[in-house]
Design a protein around this motif. Structure first.
Motif, PDB file in Angstrom:
ATOM      1  N   ALA A   1      44.581  32.963  43.152  1.00 55.48           N
ATOM      2  CA  ALA A   1      43.600  31.876  43.154  1.00 55.48           C
ATOM      3  C   ALA A   1      43.622  31.114  44.470  1.00 55.48           C
ATOM      4  CB  ALA A   1      43.875  30.938  41.984  1.00 55.48           C
ATOM      5  N   LEU A   2      44.813  30.909  45.038  1.00 61.30           N
ATOM      6  CA  LEU A   2      44.900  30.224  46.332  1.00 61.30           C
ATOM      7  C   LEU A   2      44.191  31.018  47.427  1.00 61.30           C
ATOM      8  CD1 LEU A   2      48.603  28.984  46.217  1.00 61.30           C
ATOM      9  CD2 LEU A   2      46.542  27.575  46.070  1.00 61.30           C
ATOM     10  N   ILE A   3      44.389  32.323  47.445  1.00 59.98           N
ATOM     11  CA  ILE A   3      43.725  33.162  48.441  1.00 59.98           C
ATOM     12  C   ILE A   3      42.212  33.145  48.227  1.00 59.98           C
ATOM     13  CG2 ILE A   3      43.501  35.505  49.327  1.00 59.98           C
ATOM     14  CD1 ILE A   3      46.085  34.091  50.115  1.00 59.98           C
ATOM     15  N   ALA A   4      41.783  33.164  46.967  1.00 61.46           N
ATOM     16  CA  ALA A   4      40.345  33.131  46.682  1.00 61.46           C
ATOM     17  C   ALA A   4      39.708  31.846  47.199  1.00 61.46           C
ATOM     18  CB  ALA A   4      40.115  33.274  45.179  1.00 61.46           C
ATOM     19  N   VAL A   5      40.376  30.729  46.964  1.00 58.70           N
ATOM     20  CA  VAL A   5      39.848  29.449  47.460  1.00 58.70           C
ATOM     21  C   VAL A   5      39.862  29.419  48.980  1.00 58.70           C
ATOM     22  CG1 VAL A   5      40.259  26.967  47.507  1.00 58.70           C
ATOM     23  CG2 VAL A   5      40.487  28.228  45.370  1.00 58.70           C
ATOM     24  N   LEU A   6      40.922  29.936  49.587  1.00 56.10           N
ATOM     25  CA  LEU A   6      41.008  29.956  51.049  1.00 56.10           C
ATOM     26  C   LEU A   6      39.863  30.759  51.653  1.00 56.10           C
ATOM     27  CD1 LEU A   6      42.512  29.403  53.704  1.00 56.10           C
ATOM     28  CD2 LEU A   6      43.894  31.444  53.250  1.00 56.10           C
ATOM     29  N   LEU A   7      39.534  31.892  51.070  1.00 56.93           N
ATOM     30  CA  LEU A   7      38.448  32.708  51.604  1.00 56.93           C
ATOM     31  C   LEU A   7      37.096  32.042  51.381  1.00 56.93           C
ATOM     32  CD1 LEU A   7      39.626  36.296  50.569  1.00 56.93           C
ATOM     33  CD2 LEU A   7      39.866  35.133  52.766  1.00 56.93           C
TER      34      LEU A   7
ATOM     35  N   GLY B   1      42.735  28.090  33.507  1.00 54.28           N
ATOM     36  CA  GLY B   1      42.047  28.803  34.566  1.00 54.28           C
ATOM     37  C   GLY B   1      41.855  27.915  35.783  1.00 54.28           C
ATOM     38  N   SER B   2      41.501  28.551  36.883  1.00 56.16           N
ATOM     39  CA  SER B   2      41.361  27.826  38.150  1.00 56.16           C
ATOM     40  C   SER B   2      39.955  27.906  38.705  1.00 56.16           C
ATOM     41  CB  SER B   2      42.342  28.412  39.168  1.00 56.16           C
ATOM     42  OG  SER B   2      42.119  29.806  39.321  1.00 56.16           O
ATOM     43  N   THR B   3      38.996  28.363  37.921  1.00 54.33           N
ATOM     44  CA  THR B   3      37.628  28.470  38.432  1.00 54.33           C
ATOM     45  C   THR B   3      37.063  27.109  38.774  1.00 54.33           C
ATOM     46  OG1 THR B   3      37.299  30.454  37.085  1.00 54.33           O
ATOM     47  CG2 THR B   3      35.341  29.374  37.957  1.00 54.33           C
ATOM     48  N   ALA B   4      37.244  26.138  37.875  1.00 58.26           N
ATOM     49  CA  ALA B   4      36.730  24.798  38.146  1.00 58.26           C
ATOM     50  C   ALA B   4      37.416  24.174  39.357  1.00 58.26           C
ATOM     51  CB  ALA B   4      36.908  23.913  36.920  1.00 58.26           C
TER      52      ALA B   4
ATOM     53  N   SER C   1      34.818  33.451  46.395  1.00 65.49           N
ATOM     54  CA  SER C   1      35.952  33.000  45.585  1.00 65.49           C
ATOM     55  C   SER C   1      35.861  33.507  44.149  1.00 65.49           C
ATOM     56  CB  SER C   1      36.027  31.468  45.600  1.00 65.49           C
ATOM     57  OG  SER C   1      36.254  30.980  46.899  1.00 65.49           O
ATOM     58  N   LEU C   2      34.667  33.418  43.558  1.00 64.77           N
ATOM     59  CA  LEU C   2      34.518  33.810  42.161  1.00 64.77           C
ATOM     60  C   LEU C   2      34.696  35.314  41.976  1.00 64.77           C
ATOM     61  CD1 LEU C   2      31.530  31.542  41.075  1.00 64.77           C
ATOM     62  CD2 LEU C   2      33.960  31.185  40.669  1.00 64.77           C
ATOM     63  N   THR C   3      34.316  36.097  42.972  1.00 64.51           N
ATOM     64  CA  THR C   3      34.515  37.548  42.865  1.00 64.51           C
ATOM     65  C   THR C   3      35.993  37.893  42.807  1.00 64.51           C
ATOM     66  OG1 THR C   3      32.447  37.957  44.050  1.00 64.51           O
ATOM     67  CG2 THR C   3      34.040  39.761  43.950  1.00 64.51           C
ATOM     68  N   ILE C   4      36.790  37.233  43.631  1.00 62.95           N
ATOM     69  CA  ILE C   4      38.233  37.490  43.606  1.00 62.95           C
ATOM     70  C   ILE C   4      38.852  36.974  42.316  1.00 62.95           C
ATOM     71  CG2 ILE C   4      40.410  37.043  44.798  1.00 62.95           C
ATOM     72  CD1 ILE C   4      38.837  36.813  47.378  1.00 62.95           C
ATOM     73  N   LEU C   5      38.428  35.786  41.875  1.00 64.07           N
ATOM     74  CA  LEU C   5      38.962  35.231  40.639  1.00 64.07           C
ATOM     75  C   LEU C   5      38.593  36.078  39.428  1.00 64.07           C
ATOM     76  CD1 LEU C   5      38.344  31.399  41.132  1.00 64.07           C
ATOM     77  CD2 LEU C   5      40.538  32.595  41.143  1.00 64.07           C
TER      78      LEU C   5
ATOM     79  N   LEU D   1      44.749  42.542  40.109  1.00 63.05           N
ATOM     80  CA  LEU D   1      45.186  41.262  40.657  1.00 63.05           C
ATOM     81  C   LEU D   1      45.792  40.351  39.615  1.00 63.05           C
ATOM     82  CD1 LEU D   1      42.198  40.435  43.048  1.00 63.05           C
ATOM     83  CD2 LEU D   1      44.273  41.731  43.514  1.00 63.05           C
ATOM     84  N   SER D   2      45.811  40.769  38.371  1.00 67.53           N
ATOM     85  CA  SER D   2      46.347  39.928  37.306  1.00 67.53           C
ATOM     86  C   SER D   2      47.865  40.007  37.292  1.00 67.53           C
ATOM     87  CB  SER D   2      45.788  40.369  35.955  1.00 67.53           C
ATOM     88  OG  SER D   2      46.361  39.619  34.910  1.00 67.53           O
ATOM     89  N   THR D   3      48.490  38.865  37.052  1.00 67.71           N
ATOM     90  CA  THR D   3      49.953  38.800  37.010  1.00 67.71           C
ATOM     91  C   THR D   3      50.491  38.762  35.589  1.00 67.71           C
ATOM     92  OG1 THR D   3      49.842  36.375  37.177  1.00 67.71           O
ATOM     93  CG2 THR D   3      50.064  37.636  39.229  1.00 67.71           C
ATOM     94  N   GLN D   4      49.639  38.820  34.588  1.00 68.91           N
ATOM     95  CA  GLN D   4      50.066  38.763  33.199  1.00 68.91           C
ATOM     96  C   GLN D   4      50.059  40.154  32.588  1.00 68.91           C
ATOM     97  OE1 GLN D   4      47.773  35.885  31.042  1.00 68.91           O
ATOM     98  NE2 GLN D   4      47.986  34.306  32.604  1.00 68.91           N
ATOM     99  N   THR D   5      50.685  40.258  31.425  1.00 66.19           N
ATOM    100  CA  THR D   5      50.744  41.530  30.718  1.00 66.19           C
ATOM    101  C   THR D   5      49.389  41.858  30.118  1.00 66.19           C
ATOM    102  OG1 THR D   5      53.066  41.128  30.200  1.00 66.19           O
ATOM    103  CG2 THR D   5      51.918  42.812  28.908  1.00 66.19           C
ATOM    104  N   ARG D   6      48.883  43.038  30.359  1.00 72.61           N
ATOM    105  CA  ARG D   6      47.559  43.443  29.896  1.00 72.61           C
ATOM    106  C   ARG D   6      47.636  44.803  29.201  1.00 72.61           C
ATOM    107  NH1 ARG D   6      44.883  38.640  30.563  1.00 72.61           N
ATOM    108  NH2 ARG D   6      45.261  37.805  32.654  1.00 72.61           N
ATOM    109  N   ALA D   7      48.581  44.970  28.299  1.00 70.00           N
ATOM    110  CA  ALA D   7      48.757  46.277  27.661  1.00 70.00           C
ATOM    111  C   ALA D   7      47.525  46.664  26.851  1.00 70.00           C
ATOM    112  CB  ALA D   7      49.994  46.253  26.764  1.00 70.00           C
ATOM    113  N   ALA D   8      47.035  45.746  26.021  1.00 70.09           N
ATOM    114  CA  ALA D   8      45.856  46.059  25.208  1.00 70.09           C
ATOM    115  C   ALA D   8      44.627  46.272  26.074  1.00 70.09           C
ATOM    116  CB  ALA D   8      45.610  44.937  24.201  1.00 70.09           C
ATOM    117  N   THR D   9      44.497  45.495  27.151  1.00 68.32           N
ATOM    118  CA  THR D   9      43.346  45.646  28.033  1.00 68.32           C
ATOM    119  C   THR D   9      43.350  47.013  28.702  1.00 68.32           C
ATOM    120  OG1 THR D   9      43.423  43.264  28.452  1.00 68.32           O
ATOM    121  CG2 THR D   9      42.114  44.602  29.958  1.00 68.32           C
TER     122      THR D   9
END
Length: 659
Positions: free
Chosen positions: A230-236, A169-172, A383-387, A287-295
């Motif tokens: 994550a880059l856009i979230a940090v930029l904002l 993750g990129s929160t930290a 940033s955390l809201t976007i992440l 905004l997720s780029t991964q597969t989220r079929a179960a979600t």
């Protein structure tokens, strides 16, 4: 004081049992008791100014919501349907609840208690400006270390570092960028500020250099380990901090502020054009780029109250695809909140976050020198809201502690005139104490709860005692909700599993004096009864455990009077339909139980297991052969008819060959 729990949290996060969080609870309990008992009355009075009624309600709302999910519901039909189904299968009454897993929801509540404790300790410690700067340096150091490990793991994916779930993750890294930016700007402000006494700027230059290095490391970590979201979230987030700096230093007056805010708004809107948004997906995973079929399947079945905090992993075996590992698909933080807590809670959380960002932004503009702390809080909210809509690391133990520390620091230094208020309160108390000494015979003892600092001291002490009780409970392993049994314990054939249980009982028997034959039989029956009670006790609080339902079905086959094996098999299929690890034992039990073969619904489920086991999964071939050899006559007939539809030649491999 804050550095100790923040530094050990990543190490304790990798501990799978309750020992790690229990130790962390003990450390935070000591910290809460220390600030509650030994802080000056002036410090506690200033801390009481932060705890407005709405602020206290916002902090208590998650705990109250989780408590609502886990408490028994006196009215039938309001809770989750799994409790009624499990009650019928176990032949015992179970209270209805909104949560589908009491154990995981209780763990989530304990997790939130740790987060709240870190926020409170940080807020009390950071009321002083000097200590606030020290807390800022500690947080920057922690985020820099985490980013270094993230970069190392990205370049060495086959390394031996065991904490895979920790350094993701990129929160930290996002928090590291915001904190490093604030640290650098603060050092520049102090260098440009006229000093009353001649002092070498070497210390400030060293701080500025460390801030720049930490900023570089954090940016590299985000670039290597995260996506464009994550880059856009940090930029904002950085844009929010720089907007505060620009308004304070260059753009004064109403029109100046309006121009800067308009420019920042345009940047916010334009930045979203660079984020890949899946318009066909649910908003919580857009905004997720991964597969989220179960979600996606879970989001379609969300309950207004949620399925219980921390229960996403318990739901994955039901909604996941065939053969999907439970930890392979991780939801975004927003999706997890929507599933576990309900969309109503998610909307309320977003509203509270936006209000907090606006409050911190406004207070940052009203501060004289310590304006960067609330500015970091406002930028972190953005940033955390976007992440939260792009990643899942926000609710990890170590990450949530860092977020709590950042918000505690931001709100502690958000009120203007904090230092002046501290001095005035101390002067007033010294005057009152002097007056009390001279007129001790005439004065009336004050009420116990007349002063706000007395209430605050009492509240902090009570919170510390509750955390100490929580730590003692978790460390002592006195856990009444059952433990997480490994799935590997139920994998394999029925004979292997039965022999393992028999070996365990034989070890117990041989450790004592050799009993008589009737006593040996009683001991064996007692052991089997204890196993039945142990597995049923787990299911009373975690009814979605498909592996435990299967183990209970295997035991019930040996004790037909205890439970209905057919009902237990159905629960295993319902709660873990796609778990490949359970197929060997499940086929062995199902094909060897005539009542299951005669059940139309179970016949279809058995056919499905055989089809899954034979379709491109050669590793399950021995399991099919073992289940066929131990099957009853009806079971073999069902297996042969099912297998012949897929591969008629495969039946010859299953039948025993002649001499």
């Amino acid at each position: 004081m804050l550095a100790v729990p923040a530094a050990i949290a990543p190490a304790l996060a990798v501990v799978e049992n309750l020992l790690g969080p229990g130790v962390l609870s003990g450390v935070l309990a000591a910290a809460i008791l220390a600030v509650g008992l030994f802080s000056t009355s002036s410090t506690l009075a200033s801390f009481a100014k932060l705890l407005r009624p709405l602020f206290i309600l916002a902090l208590a709302a998650p705990a109250l919501w989780i408590a609502l999910q886990v408490v028994p519901i006196p009215f039938r039909g309001l809770g989750n349907q799994i409790w009624a189904t499990a009650s019928a299968a176990l032949h015992q009454p179970l209270a209805d609840r909104f949560s589908v897993d009491v154990r995981e929801t209780i763990l989530a509540l304990l997790h939130y208690n740790l987060v709240l404790a870190v926020a409170l300790v940080t807020a009390v410690v950071s009321l002083d400006k000097q200590r606030a700067a020290q807390v800022l340096y500690v947080l920057v150091s922690i985020t820099a270390v985490i980013c270094i490990f993230s970069i190392w793991r990205n370049n060495n994916p086959s390394g031996s570092w065991p904490a895979e779930q920790v350094w993701t993750g990129s929160t930290a890294a996002a928090l590291g960028v915001l904190l490093s930016t604030a640290m650098a700007i603060r050092a520049v402000d102090q260098l440009r500020r006229p000093r009353r006494s001649p002092r070498s700027p070497t210390g400030l230059l060293a701080i500025l250099s460390c801030a720049i290095l930490s900023l570089i490391v954090s940016v590299v970590a985000i670039a290597l380990c995260s996506g464009s979201g994550a880059l856009i979230a940090v930029l904002l987030g950085v844009t929010t901090i720089l907007t505060v700096v620009a308004i304070r230093k260059w753009f004064f007056g109403l029109w100046g502020r309006a121009g800067v805010l308009a420019t920042a708004t345009m940047l916010f809107v334009a930045s979203f054009t660079f984020i890949p948004i899946n318009r066909n997906a649910d908003l919580t995973i857009a905004l997720s780029t991964q597969t989220r079929a179960a979600t996606e399947r879970m989001l379609q079945d969300t309950h207004p109250i949620g399925t219980g905090a921390g229960t996403f992993v318990a739901l994955l075996p039901i909604y996941g695809d065939v053969g999907m590992a439970a930890m392979r698909e991780q939801p975004t933080a927003a999706a997890a909140v929507a599933v576990e807590m309900g969309r109503t809670f998610l909307c309320g959380l977003l509203i509270v976050t936006v209000i907090s960002a606006c409050i911190l932004f406004g207070r940052a503009l009203s501060r004289n020198h310590a304006y960067l702390y609330p500015a970091v809080g406002a930028g972190g909210s953005v940033s955390l809201t976007i992440l939260a809509f792009a990643e899942n690391s926000l609710f990890d133990l170590w990450t949530s502690l860092l977020v709590a520390a950042v918000y505690g620091l931001a709100f502690a230094q958000s009120l203007s005139g904090t230092a002046r208020d501290l001095e005035s309160i101390e002067l007033r108390q010294l005057t009152q104490e002097s007056s009390y000494r001279t007129t001790a015979a005439q004065r009336t003892p004050p009420a116990i709860f007349a002063s706000p600092w007395t209430l605050t001291r009492t509240a902090l002490t009570m919170i510390g005692l509750l955390l100490a009780a929580q730590a003692a409970w978790m460390v002592s392993q006195g856990w009444p909700f059952g433990d997480r049994l490994p799935v590997a314990s139920v994998a394999g054939s029925n004979e292997a599993w039965t022999s393992a249980l028999q070996s365990k009982r034989e070890n117990v028997a041989t450790a004592t004096v050799r009993p008589k034959s009737d006593k040996a039989t009683d001991l064996q029956n007692t052991g089997r009864s204890a196993d039945l009670n142990a597995f049923s006790a787990v299911l009373e609080y975690s009814p979605l455990r498909g592996d435990v339902w299967l183990m209970l079905a295997a035991l019930s086959k040996q004790h037909p009077a205890a439970y209905d094996t057919t009902s237990l098999l159905k629960m295993s299929y319902y709660t873990a339909p796609n778990a490949l690890d359970l197929i060997p034992l499940r086929l062995s039990i199902a094909l060897g139980t005539d009542a299951a073969i005669k059940e139309p619904e179970l016949r279809d489920l058995i056919r499905r297991d055989l089809k899954v086991a034979m379709t491109g999964r050669s590793a399950l071939g021995p399991a099919i052969a073992a289940a066929y050899q131990s099957a009853s006559a009806d079971g073999r007939a069902l297996a042969e008819s099912s297998i012949s539809e897929l591969d008629p030649s495969y039946i010859q491999k299953l039948r025993p060959r002649g001499p």
